[in-house]
Design an enzyme around this catalytic site. Structure first.
Site, PDB file in Angstrom:
ATOM      1  N   GLU A 313       3.172  -0.494  -0.066  1.00 23.73           N
ATOM      2  CA  GLU A 313       2.023  -0.865  -0.658  1.00 23.73           C
ATOM      3  C   GLU A 313       1.394  -2.032   0.153  1.00 23.73           C
ATOM      4  O   GLU A 313       0.599  -2.711  -0.389  1.00 23.73           O
ATOM      5  CB  GLU A 313       2.405  -1.370  -2.322  1.00 23.73           C
ATOM      6  N   GLY A 314       2.204  -2.824   0.982  1.00 18.55           N
ATOM      7  CA  GLY A 314       1.896  -3.747   1.590  1.00 18.55           C
ATOM      8  C   GLY A 314       2.532  -5.174   1.017  1.00 18.55           C
ATOM      9  O   GLY A 314       2.124  -6.150   1.183  1.00 18.55           O
TER      10      GLY A 314
END
Length: 346
Positions: A313-314
């Site tokens: 997701e970062g």
């Protein structure tokens, strides 16, 4: 497409280092923050690095190979469900971006669903998922170029709006498998060392996953592939766009924050296309996905954090962003021995 990326101009390095060394601290006492500040100054070609309109972009896409039993512990439908979770503000990355001061955007690179319109969703969909690389190349050459162009155009729009830092994240069921294959053919690291649990496979599940990926490697039998070929045969649309965004950002002199295993595999492919891109990248953490540490070692870089993360997701990039801000703050605001009237070491 061709990405023109200038090697970092090293002219300012002695002045930057002198400024860092003159701060009120023992030499090297701020460790990786010092090298990070130096990198930021070199990327921006200034002694007072600035962070303007920072964005974290999550690229989402589905993989045809995820239909193979054993690739993931979760069904493919979770990709679209998690994208909707991002848009509703309910995912970890939402809270981390809010806390860190990052603007979050989500890109539909190739999700196998029709997603609802949303102000934070950017529709760059190439197709509803890739082909199954167990049988055929995942992405056509034309599709890869479209992915590069669309990612580059997105980065150009952000840059034109004042953004000089982009953090890269992803979502895609099956993308740790894809990344392991890309990493294997581009580095030669043993597949068994690169394959991990992904979304939570147990030991037998990892063994089954490894056997499936081994068969895919043998089916395609690539020999010294280019970055483009690795992405075409084994990539996902989100991984291709991650690579294109890295190259596009570096070509515009932007700092690129790289998340975990999947983002690093994309950057590995990008670096095969243009090795100058690496100098613009900050590797934000070391994932517990076993292949990530090996990729970082191969690239001769070190993650800022080591928290046992394997979410994607970062998330690691968002958590590391305050350290990036701290590096800019200390070189810009910390007093020097001279200005503070503090004696240097004797």
């Amino acid at each position: 497409m061709n990405f023109t990326i200038a090697p970092l101009d090293e002219t300012l390095r002695p002045l930057i280092q002198a400024k860092i060394d003159a701060k009120t601290k023992p030499l090297g006492a701020l460790g990786q923050l010092e090298s990070l500040a130096l990198q930021m100054c070199l990327v921006q070609q200034r002694l007072d690095p600035q962070i303007n309109a920072p964005h974290l972009v999550v690229f989402a896409g589905d993989h045809g190979a995820a239909a193979q039993p054993g690739i993931s512990a979760y069904p493919q439908s979770v990709t679209a469900q998690m994208v909707e979770n991002f848009l509703q503000g309910g995912a970890a990355i939402n809270g981390f971006c809010d806390e860190a001061g990052l603007t979050l955007k989500v890109v539909d690179a190739g999700v196998k669903a029709q997603l609802p319109a949303h102000s934070n969703l950017i529709d760059l969909k190439i197709a509803e998922g890739t082909q199954n690389y167990c049988l055929t190349p995942a992405i056509s050459g034309a599709q890869l170029q479209i992915a590069f162009v669309r990612a580059d155009n997105l980065v150009a729009q952000l840059a034109e709006a004042g953004c000089n830092l982009i953090a890269l994240g992803e979502m895609g069921i099956g993308n740790t498998a894809s990344s392991a294959l890309i990493a294997q053919v581009l580095t030669g690291i043993a597949l068994e060392d690169l394959v991990g649990p992904g979304t939570g496979l147990d030991a037998q599940g990892v063994a089954n996953k490894t056997a499936l990926l081994r068969a895919a490697l043998e089916h395609h039998a690539l020999s010294a592939p280019s970055g483009e070929t690795a992405l075409e045969v084994f990539g996902g649309f989100e991984i291709a766009m991650l690579a294109g965004a890295c190259l596009g950002a570096a070509s515009r002199g932007m700092l690129v924050l790289v998340d975990g295993f999947i983002a690093t595999a994309a950057v590995l492919a990008a670096a095969k296309i243009n090795s100058n891109a690496l100098a613009y990248c900050v590797f934000c953490h070391t994932s517990s996905e076993p292949g990530h540490r090996l990729l970082l070692d191969h690239l001769q870089v070190k993650g800022l954090l080591d928290l046992g993360l394997r979410l994607g997701e970062g998330s690691g990039a968002a958590l590391a962003f305050p350290l990036v801000k701290a590096a800019a703050r200390f070189i810009n605001s910390m007093a020097s021995f001279e200005s503070a009237g503090v004696s240097r070491a004797i």
